[in-house]
Design a protein around this motif. Structure first.
Motif, PDB file in Angstrom:
ATOM      1  N   ARG A  11       0.764  -1.136   0.030  1.00 41.87           N
ATOM      2  CA  ARG A  11       0.580  -0.097  -0.150  1.00 41.87           C
ATOM      3  C   ARG A  11       0.772   1.229   0.007  1.00 41.87           C
ATOM      4  O   ARG A  11       2.000   1.224   0.521  1.00 41.87           O
ATOM      5  CB  ARG A  11      -1.352   0.330   0.894  1.00 41.87           C
ATOM      6  N   GLY A  12       0.217   2.503  -1.021  1.00 45.73           N
ATOM      7  CA  GLY A  12       1.761   3.564  -0.956  1.00 45.73           C
ATOM      8  C   GLY A  12       2.653   2.894  -1.530  1.00 45.73           C
ATOM      9  O   GLY A  12       2.831   2.100  -2.360  1.00 45.73           O
ATOM     10  N   SER A  13       3.681   3.679  -0.494  1.00 42.24           N
ATOM     11  CA  SER A  13       4.958   3.705  -1.679  1.00 42.24           C
ATOM     12  C   SER A  13       5.793   1.881  -0.968  1.00 42.24           C
ATOM     13  O   SER A  13       6.931   1.552  -1.128  1.00 42.24           O
ATOM     14  CB  SER A  13       6.191   5.212  -0.456  1.00 42.24           C
ATOM     15  N   THR A  52      10.891  -8.405  10.194  1.00 45.11           N
ATOM     16  CA  THR A  52      10.752  -7.423   9.152  1.00 45.11           C
ATOM     17  C   THR A  52      11.315  -5.951   9.158  1.00 45.11           C
ATOM     18  O   THR A  52      10.428  -5.745  10.336  1.00 45.11           O
ATOM     19  CB  THR A  52       9.545  -7.687   7.897  1.00 45.11           C
ATOM     20  N   GLU A  53      11.798  -5.882   8.124  1.00 47.01           N
ATOM     21  CA  GLU A  53      12.042  -4.090   8.180  1.00 47.01           C
ATOM     22  C   GLU A  53      11.579  -3.124   7.722  1.00 47.01           C
ATOM     23  O   GLU A  53      11.408  -1.998   7.185  1.00 47.01           O
ATOM     24  CB  GLU A  53      13.255  -3.209   8.647  1.00 47.01           C
ATOM     25  N   ALA A  54      10.614  -3.790   6.276  1.00 46.19           N
ATOM     26  CA  ALA A  54       9.740  -3.138   5.519  1.00 46.19           C
ATOM     27  C   ALA A  54       9.090  -2.625   5.848  1.00 46.19           C
ATOM     28  O   ALA A  54       8.529  -1.744   4.983  1.00 46.19           O
ATOM     29  CB  ALA A  54      10.386  -4.112   4.083  1.00 46.19           C
ATOM     30  N   LEU A  55       7.836  -3.023   6.782  1.00 45.72           N
ATOM     31  CA  LEU A  55       6.537  -2.247   7.207  1.00 45.72           C
ATOM     32  C   LEU A  55       6.866  -1.424   8.059  1.00 45.72           C
ATOM     33  O   LEU A  55       7.614  -1.977   9.248  1.00 45.72           O
ATOM     34  CB  LEU A  55       6.017  -3.250   7.601  1.00 45.72           C
ATOM     35  N   LEU A  97       0.360 -12.486  -1.357  1.00 42.91           N
ATOM     36  CA  LEU A  97       0.910 -11.721   0.041  1.00 42.91           C
ATOM     37  C   LEU A  97       0.828 -10.744  -0.019  1.00 42.91           C
ATOM     38  O   LEU A  97       0.774 -10.167   1.319  1.00 42.91           O
ATOM     39  CB  LEU A  97       2.466 -12.549   0.369  1.00 42.91           C
ATOM     40  N   ALA A  98       0.929  -9.818  -0.918  1.00 44.20           N
ATOM     41  CA  ALA A  98       0.660  -8.386  -0.677  1.00 44.20           C
ATOM     42  C   ALA A  98      -0.485  -8.122  -0.666  1.00 44.20           C
ATOM     43  O   ALA A  98      -0.592  -7.068   0.480  1.00 44.20           O
ATOM     44  CB  ALA A  98       1.091  -8.592  -2.626  1.00 44.20           C
ATOM     45  N   SER A  99      -1.786  -8.829  -1.056  1.00 42.05           N
ATOM     46  CA  SER A  99      -2.941  -8.161  -0.746  1.00 42.05           C
ATOM     47  C   SER A  99      -3.317  -9.296   0.514  1.00 42.05           C
ATOM     48  O   SER A  99      -3.683  -8.169   1.550  1.00 42.05           O
ATOM     49  CB  SER A  99      -3.485  -8.672  -1.939  1.00 42.05           C
ATOM     50  N   ALA A 104      -4.023  -7.193   5.855  1.00 41.15           N
ATOM     51  CA  ALA A 104      -3.798  -6.908   7.910  1.00 41.15           C
ATOM     52  C   ALA A 104      -3.522  -5.758   7.727  1.00 41.15           C
ATOM     53  O   ALA A 104      -2.870  -5.431   9.127  1.00 41.15           O
ATOM     54  CB  ALA A 104      -2.986  -8.129   7.816  1.00 41.15           C
ATOM     55  N   THR A 105      -2.378  -4.811   7.425  1.00 38.01           N
ATOM     56  CA  THR A 105      -2.347  -3.364   7.911  1.00 38.01           C
ATOM     57  C   THR A 105      -2.985  -2.178   7.489  1.00 38.01           C
ATOM     58  O   THR A 105      -3.114  -0.968   8.062  1.00 38.01           O
ATOM     59  CB  THR A 105      -0.753  -3.140   7.205  1.00 38.01           C
ATOM     60  N   ALA A 106      -4.421  -2.653   6.950  1.00 40.42           N
ATOM     61  CA  ALA A 106      -5.141  -1.484   7.397  1.00 40.42           C
ATOM     62  C   ALA A 106      -5.996  -0.794   8.101  1.00 40.42           C
ATOM     63  O   ALA A 106      -5.576  -1.460   9.609  1.00 40.42           O
ATOM     64  CB  ALA A 106      -6.326  -1.460   6.239  1.00 40.42           C
TER      65      ALA A 106
END
Length: 145
Positions: A11-13, A52-55, A97-99, A104-106
């Motif tokens: 989502r987003g960037s 992960t550090e990406a989120l 996985l992306a969706s 889940a992060t919404a």
């Protein structure tokens, strides 16, 4: 290894970090003739959500809470085996996985504000209810005859 078809945006960037994705390939069940016995077309994609550090931290917390039932030691795994080609299964798994992570992060929905029912609507409902009652009362054959 071939380059994937661009970053998979959550989502987003924010997108799936290629470096943190663990791929595993195995033989898939289903159609494919003689070729199916030799090719590893089923794809399992694993992503370590806990490390992960990406989120962004807030997203990570939300995802860990929402996906708790699907995680094994903080790792989320997605399988794809519907296509006969490994490449298309990889695409499918990554998109899935992306969706999944996007959902889940919404952010949680805004709480509903209670509003009063307009008087006119309530009156109309009661009027229609009365009318229906009269219609049904008229159906009983008491006073026929």
């Amino acid at each position: 290894m071939d380059p994937m078809s661009g970053p998979y945006v959550i989502r987003g960037s924010v997108s799936l970090p290629e470096a943190e994705l663990l791929w595993r390939f195995s033989r898939s069940s289903g159609p494919g003739g003689q070729h199916v016995n030799t090719s590893d077309s089923q794809v399992e994609l694993r992503f370590d959500l806990a490390k992960t550090e990406a989120l962004p931290p807030v997203w990570k917390e939300r995802a860990l809470a929402k996906l708790a039932g699907r995680l094994a030691d903080g790792v989320i795994s997605v399988r794809a085996s519907e296509h006969r080609s490994q490449w298309r299964n990889r695409e499918t798994a990554a998109v899935r996985l992306a969706s999944l992570l996007a959902e889940a992060t919404a952010p949680p929905p805004k709480p509903r504000r209670a509003t009063r029912i307009p008087r006119g609507i309530n009156e109309r409902r009661l009027r229609e209810k009365k009318q229906r009652s009269d219609t049904k009362r008229g159906r009983s054959g008491r006073d026929w005859g």
